[in-house]
Design an enzyme around this catalytic site. Structure first.
Site, PDB file in Angstrom:
ATOM      1  N   GLY A 230     -47.520  31.355 -18.566  1.00  0.00           N
ATOM      2  CA  GLY A 230     -48.762  31.135 -17.854  1.00  0.00           C
ATOM      3  C   GLY A 230     -48.906  29.767 -17.214  1.00  0.00           C
ATOM      4  O   GLY A 230     -49.644  29.611 -16.246  1.00  0.00           O
ATOM      5  N   ASP A 231     -48.218  28.767 -17.756  1.00  0.00           N
ATOM      6  CA  ASP A 231     -48.209  27.422 -17.167  1.00  0.00           C
ATOM      7  C   ASP A 231     -46.798  26.864 -17.322  1.00  0.00           C
ATOM      8  O   ASP A 231     -46.581  25.786 -17.862  1.00  0.00           O
ATOM      9  CB  ASP A 231     -49.234  26.526 -17.856  1.00  0.00           C
ATOM     10  CG  ASP A 231     -49.469  25.221 -17.104  1.00  0.00           C
ATOM     11  OD1 ASP A 231     -49.022  25.120 -15.940  1.00  0.00           O
ATOM     12  OD2 ASP A 231     -50.089  24.301 -17.667  1.00  0.00           O
ATOM     13  N   PHE A 232     -45.837  27.640 -16.839  1.00  0.00           N
ATOM     14  CA  PHE A 232     -44.427  27.394 -17.072  1.00  0.00           C
ATOM     15  C   PHE A 232     -43.910  26.347 -16.093  1.00  0.00           C
ATOM     16  O   PHE A 232     -43.583  26.646 -14.948  1.00  0.00           O
ATOM     17  CB  PHE A 232     -43.655  28.707 -16.922  1.00  0.00           C
ATOM     18  CG  PHE A 232     -42.214  28.654 -17.358  1.00  0.00           C
ATOM     19  CD1 PHE A 232     -41.849  28.077 -18.572  1.00  0.00           C
ATOM     20  CD2 PHE A 232     -41.221  29.208 -16.567  1.00  0.00           C
ATOM     21  CE1 PHE A 232     -40.532  28.045 -18.983  1.00  0.00           C
ATOM     22  CE2 PHE A 232     -39.892  29.191 -16.964  1.00  0.00           C
ATOM     23  CZ  PHE A 232     -39.545  28.610 -18.168  1.00  0.00           C
TER      24      PHE A 232
END
Length: 266
Positions: A186-188
């Site tokens: 999701g916030d890679f």
């Protein structure tokens, strides 16, 4: 407030950590009596309700993801202290992938980003209780826009100067017609991945508060942008291509632009 008032945390040395953009205050907790190193994240429930809620979400996702065999920090405690909410975790080994690395290890790091993405995306979707598919996340993005939570001063260069209305119109106009759903970080991005000194092994994932079911390109879009960012001058186009080749994905897929646009709302 910068320290928890009660033992054992008050006996640690607290050092602010400035890398990352989660919105929470982050501290490294060190102790000279042999206790393990910890990290603490905090947010105000009155002035940062979205960030505070994100810490609670991160705690539940850390617990779940650790149970799937993915290296993440162990949750020591999630606690409220007056107006603040605190997430205390044990430190993980490794160095941030966003640090400056020797030139001969950068290609290996790009490939290790692809390897951990493959591992994460291979987890059974039926076991994941967190949903970030578009039917849920686009209304959430709209709510964040209406609440004034989108930072228009921090847009990607190709959208600099855009208004909320422009962002929303483009979001709806370019929404993919289908989703290849996997378990996504999701916030890679590089600051959210720890790597062993040889550059070939990921030792931990950080900031997993947006983990959930989503199209795999939600992760691929953000990591490829991170590798190509001017803020990470050590990586180049060859490393971006190496990342996509190792993962087995198309660097020209139109979903990349969409999921980078969606990220502007967070």
């Amino acid at each position: 407030m910068t320290k928890l008032p009660s033992p054992p945390y008050s006996r640690y040395t607290w050092t602010p950590v400035t890398i990352g953009q989660s919105g929470a205050k982050v501290f490294r907790l060190d102790d000279d009596t042999g206790r393990p190193q910890l990290y603490a994240k905090s947010a105000s429930q009155s002035t940062q309700p979205d960030v505070a809620e994100g810490l609670a979400q991160e705690a539940s996702r850390l617990a779940w993801l650790g149970g799937q065999g993915i290296a993440v920090a162990e949750v020591v405690e999630l606690r409220a202290d007056g107006d603040g909410i605190w997430l205390i975790t044990r430190a993980l080994p490794g160095r941030s992938a966003a640090e400056v690395w020797p030139t001969d290890r950068r290609g290996a790091i790009a490939e290790s980003m692809a390897d951990i993405a493959c591992r994460l995306h291979a987890l059974p979707t039926t076991d994941c209780p967190f949903d970030r598919r578009l039917s849920r996340i686009i209304p959430e993005a709209e709510q964040r826009a209406a609440a004034g939570l989108v930072d228009l001063e921090d847009l990607d260069d190709d959208r600099a100067g855009w208004s909320i209305e422009q962002l929303l119109r483009e979001l709806h106009a370019t929404k993919p017609s289908n989703e290849d759903v996997v378990v996504c970080h999701g916030d890679f991005c590089l600051p959210n991945v720890l790597v062993a000194d040889d550059g070939t092994t990921v030792t931990g994932l950080l900031d997993v508060g947006r983990l959930g079911l989503a199209d795999r390109y939600a992760d691929l879009a953000l990591m490829s942008r991170s590798l190509a960012s001017p803020m990470n001058e050590q990586y180049d186009d060859d490393d971006v291509q190496r990342f996509f080749t190792r993962y087995g994905a198309d660097p020209a897929d139109e979903r990349i632009a969409f999921y980078r646009l969606l990220d502007e709302f967070y």
